[in-house]
Scaffold this active site. Structure first.
Site, mmCIF file in Angstrom:
data_model
loop_
_atom_site.group_PDB
_atom_site.id
_atom_site.type_symbol
_atom_site.label_atom_id
_atom_site.label_comp_id
_atom_site.label_asym_id
_atom_site.label_seq_id
_atom_site.Cartn_x
_atom_site.Cartn_y
_atom_site.Cartn_z
ATOM 1 N N ASP A 95 -0.286 2.140 3.582
ATOM 2 C CA ASP A 95 -0.844 3.110 2.638
ATOM 3 C C ASP A 95 -0.653 4.547 3.110
ATOM 4 O O ASP A 95 -0.453 5.458 2.305
ATOM 5 C CB ASP A 95 -2.356 2.873 2.438
ATOM 6 C CG ASP A 95 -2.631 1.896 1.317
ATOM 7 O OD1 ASP A 95 -1.668 1.392 0.723
ATOM 8 O OD2 ASP A 95 -3.826 1.642 1.031
ATOM 9 N N HIS A 137 -10.342 10.743 0.924
ATOM 10 C CA HIS A 137 -10.593 9.470 1.619
ATOM 11 C C HIS A 137 -10.529 9.565 3.142
ATOM 12 O O HIS A 137 -11.054 8.685 3.833
ATOM 13 C CB HIS A 137 -9.590 8.401 1.175
ATOM 14 C CG HIS A 137 -9.693 8.012 -0.258
ATOM 15 N ND1 HIS A 137 -10.866 7.570 -0.821
ATOM 16 C CD2 HIS A 137 -8.761 8.004 -1.257
ATOM 17 C CE1 HIS A 137 -10.659 7.296 -2.110
ATOM 18 N NE2 HIS A 137 -9.391 7.554 -2.388
ATOM 19 N N GLY A 145 -6.272 5.698 2.265
ATOM 20 C CA GLY A 145 -5.957 5.963 0.865
ATOM 21 C C GLY A 145 -5.038 7.135 0.625
ATOM 22 O O GLY A 145 -5.325 7.988 -0.221
ATOM 23 N N ASP A 172 -12.224 11.940 -9.563
ATOM 24 C CA ASP A 172 -11.113 11.031 -9.265
ATOM 25 C C ASP A 172 -11.539 9.615 -9.663
ATOM 26 O O ASP A 172 -12.724 9.283 -9.622
ATOM 27 C CB ASP A 172 -10.853 11.099 -7.755
ATOM 28 C CG ASP A 172 -9.540 10.517 -7.296
ATOM 29 O OD1 ASP A 172 -9.409 9.284 -7.337
ATOM 30 O OD2 ASP A 172 -8.665 11.270 -6.844
ATOM 31 N N HIS A 174 -11.130 7.056 -7.970
ATOM 32 C CA HIS A 174 -11.583 6.401 -6.741
ATOM 33 C C HIS A 174 -12.803 7.113 -6.163
ATOM 34 O O HIS A 174 -12.900 8.336 -6.235
ATOM 35 C CB HIS A 174 -10.463 6.382 -5.691
ATOM 36 C CG HIS A 174 -9.228 5.665 -6.143
ATOM 37 N ND1 HIS A 174 -8.138 6.324 -6.684
ATOM 38 C CD2 HIS A 174 -8.923 4.345 -6.157
ATOM 39 C CE1 HIS A 174 -7.213 5.432 -7.002
ATOM 40 N NE2 HIS A 174 -7.664 4.226 -6.692
ATOM 41 N N ASP A 261 -6.060 10.754 -11.475
ATOM 42 C CA ASP A 261 -5.806 9.323 -11.683
ATOM 43 C C ASP A 261 -6.872 8.702 -12.585
ATOM 44 O O ASP A 261 -6.799 7.519 -12.905
ATOM 45 C CB ASP A 261 -5.718 8.568 -10.355
ATOM 46 C CG ASP A 261 -6.816 8.928 -9.379
ATOM 47 O OD1 ASP A 261 -7.765 9.635 -9.772
ATOM 48 O OD2 ASP A 261 -6.725 8.508 -8.205
ATOM 49 N N TYR A 300 -1.059 9.645 -10.222
ATOM 50 C CA TYR A 300 0.174 8.949 -9.834
ATOM 51 C C TYR A 300 1.172 8.786 -10.977
ATOM 52 O O TYR A 300 2.201 8.168 -10.787
ATOM 53 C CB TYR A 300 -0.207 7.611 -9.180
ATOM 54 C CG TYR A 300 -1.184 7.873 -8.064
ATOM 55 C CD1 TYR A 300 -0.744 8.432 -6.860
ATOM 56 C CD2 TYR A 300 -2.549 7.681 -8.231
ATOM 57 C CE1 TYR A 300 -1.640 8.758 -5.846
ATOM 58 C CE2 TYR A 300 -3.455 7.993 -7.225
ATOM 59 C CZ TYR A 300 -2.986 8.536 -6.040
ATOM 60 O OH TYR A 300 -3.872 8.873 -5.056
#
Length: 430
Positions: A95, A137, A145, A172, A174, A261, A300
Site C-alpha cells: 500500500d 492515515h 493507507g 474523506d 475513509h 474519494d 482516485y
C-alpha cells in the site's frame, strides 16, 4: 463576516511528478491537473500563490519518530531489499511502496500544510489551501493507507501554538484515523470524521462509540456511514452536526480535509456524492467565518478529483464557475463532455432515515457531555522553525536539480501572477 477573505494557495509542480508504481491507485498527477484547472478558470488571480518550503526532518519529527523520518529519508527503490526488518516495522511495502523521490514528495506536501498553518497563525490570510496535503492515515511510527507523513497533525500542532482549540473536520470516504489517534487524549483538538464504516472497509476504525479517552473523552466524533449516501442525506447531517460542534466547542481555527474519494464513481469509494454536494460542506464550513486551513486527501478517479477541488477553490473564493471547462494542458482528461459537474450514480442508498437519525442522536448526546469551550493555560509561543539553507558548496553537481532548487537560481519577469498577487517572485513553471 469578513468583507473579503484573503486566501493563500500552496502548490509545487514537483509534487505531481512522482509515481507510486503500476496499478497503484494513488496518482499524484491529479495535483497537476487540479492546478491547471484552477489556472484555466483564472482563480489564481484572486489568491496569493506560494510554493511551500520543503519540510525539514526536524519539523517532521515534531510528530513522527526520529528513526521513522530518518528511514524515509534514507530508503530508495534500489536499497529497500536490504532492509526487510525496517520495511516491515514501518509498514512500507504494498500500500505504501518506496518510490523515487518519495521523501521529497513528503517534504513538499507537509511543508505546504505547515506553511499554511503559519500564515493563518500570523494573520496573513483568512483561508489557506494545500490540495497536496490531507494524508490523514500516517501514524507516528508507520506509514498507512498511501500516507507516509501526516501533514494534518503537523499543521494542527503548528496551529496549537496560537489557538487554544482546533477543530478538525474530515469528509474523506475513509476514517481520519491518524489524526484522531494523534489527539485522542486531548480536549485541545476536536476531530470530526464522516466516513464509510463496516464490512472491513479500510482502515476498520471510526465507530460512533470511539469518542476519545482521558482529557479527550467526547472530543473525538465519528459519523459512520453506509454505502450509497447521497447529497441531501450527507449535507443535512453534516450541517446539523458541524453547527452544533462549532457552537459548543468554539474553535479558534478549523482544519478541513476534503478527500474526494467520497464522490460518486470514485475508484475506491462507495458514496454517491456529487461535486456540488461535496462542495456544499466546504461552503457550510466557510460560513462560520473562522480561520480555515483546507487540504485535499483521498480521491482516485483523478479527473473528478481535479474537478472537485477546483469547484471548492471557487467556493472559497465566492466564485461560481461555468460548467464548460476552459482549454488547458489536461483538457483531454475531461473529454468528451469537458464539463465541470459529474452525474451521480444510480446506486442504492443503504443509509436509512432511522439509521442516520440514530447516529445523529448519539453524536449530539456526546456533545452535551463536554464543557463549553474548554480553556487552556496559554504559555509563551514556541518560535516557528528557522533552519538555514544547506551550504551551496556541499552540493553534488551530478545530482538532479529539482524545480524547487532551480527556482532559487532563476529570477523571471514573465509570471502568471499579476499585481498584488505576485507573492512568489522566484516561481517558475508551476
Amino acid at each position: 463576516m469578513r468583507s473579503k477573505d484573503r486566501i493563500s494557495y500552496f502548490y509545487d509542480g514537483d509534487v505531481g511528478n512522482v509515481y507510486f508504481g503500476p496499478n497503484h491507485p494513488m496518482k499524484p498527477h491529479r495535483l497537476c491537473m487540479t492546478h491547471h484547472l484552477v489556472l484555466s478558470y483564472d482563480l489564481h488571480k484572486k489568491m496569493e500563490i506560494y510554493r511551500p518550503h520543503k519540510a525539514y526532518p526536524v519539523e517532521l519529527a515534531q510528530f513522527h519518530s526520529a528513526d521513522y523520518v530518518e528511514f524515509l529519508q534514507r530508503i530508495n527503490p534500489d536499497t529497500q531489499h536490504l532492509f526487510p526488518e525496517e520495511m516491515a516495522k514501518f509498514k512500507l511495502g504494498e500500500d505504501c511502496p518506496v518510490f523515487d523521490d518519495m521523501f521529497e514528495f513528503c517534504q513538499i506536501y507537509a511543508g505546504g500544510t505547515i506553511d499554511a498553518a503559519r500564515r493563518l497563525n500570523n494573520q496573513l490570510c483568512d483561508i489557506a489551501i494545500n490540495w497536496a496535503g490531507g494524508l490523514h492515515h500516517a501514524k507516528k511510527c508507520e506509514a498507512s493507507g498511501f500516507c507516509y507523513i501526516n501533514d494534518l497533525v503537523l499543521g494542527i500542532l503548528e496551529l496549537l501554538k496560537y489557538h487554544a482549540r482546533v477543530l478538525y473536520i474530515d469528509i474523506d470516504v475513509h476514517h481520519g484515523d491518524g489524526v484522531e489517534e494523534a489527539f485522542y487524549f486531548t480536549d485541545r483538538v476536536m476531530t470530526v470524521s464522516f466516513h464509510k464504516y463496516g464490512n472491513l472497509f479500510f482502515p476498520g476504525s471510526g465507530d460512533v462509540k470511539e469518542i476519545g479517552e482521558r482529557e479527550g473523552k467526547f472530543y473525538a466524533i465519528n459519523v459512520p456511514l453506509k454505502d450509497g449516501i447521497d447529497d441531501s442525506s450527507f449535507t443535512r447531517l453534516f450541517k446539523t452536526i458541524i453547527s452544533k460542534v462549532v457552537e459548543t466547542y468554539q474553535p479558534g481555527v478549523i482544519v478541513l480535509q476534503c478527500g474526494a474519494d467520497s464522490l460518486a464513481g470514485d475508484r475506491l469509494g462507495c458514496f454517491n456524492l456529487s461535486i456540488d454536494g461535496h462542495a456544499e460542506c466546504v461552503r457550510i464550513v466557510k460560513k462560520f467565518g473562522l480561520p480555515l486551513l483546507v487540504t485535499g486527501g483521498g480521491g482516485y478517479t483523478k479527473e473528478n478529483v481535479a474537478r472537485c477541488w477546483t469547484v471548492e477553490t471557487g467556493v472559497l473564493l465566492d466564485t461560481v464557475l461555468p460548467d464548460e471547462i476552459p482549454d488547458n494542458d489536461y483538457i483531454k482528461y475531461f473529454a468528451p463532455e469537458c464539463s465541470l459537474r459529474i452525474p451521480t450514480a444510480h446506486i442504492e442508498n443503504f443509509n436509512s432515515k432511522s439509521y442516520l437519525g440514530t447516529i445523529k442522536m448519539q453524536v449530539l448526546e456526546n456533545l452535551r457531555c463536554i464543557q463549553h469551550a474548554p480553556s487552556v493555560q496559554m504559555q509563551e509561543v514556541p518560535p516557528d522553525f528557522y533552519i538555514p539553507d544547506s551550504d551551496e558548496d556541499e552540493k553534488n553537481p551530478d545530482e538532479r536539480i529539482d524545480q524547487h532548487t532551480r527556482d532559487k537560481q532563476i529570477q523571471r519577469d514573465d509570471e502568471y501572477y499579476e499585481g498584488d498577487n505576485d507573492n512568489d517572485h522566484n516561481m517558475d513553471d508551476v
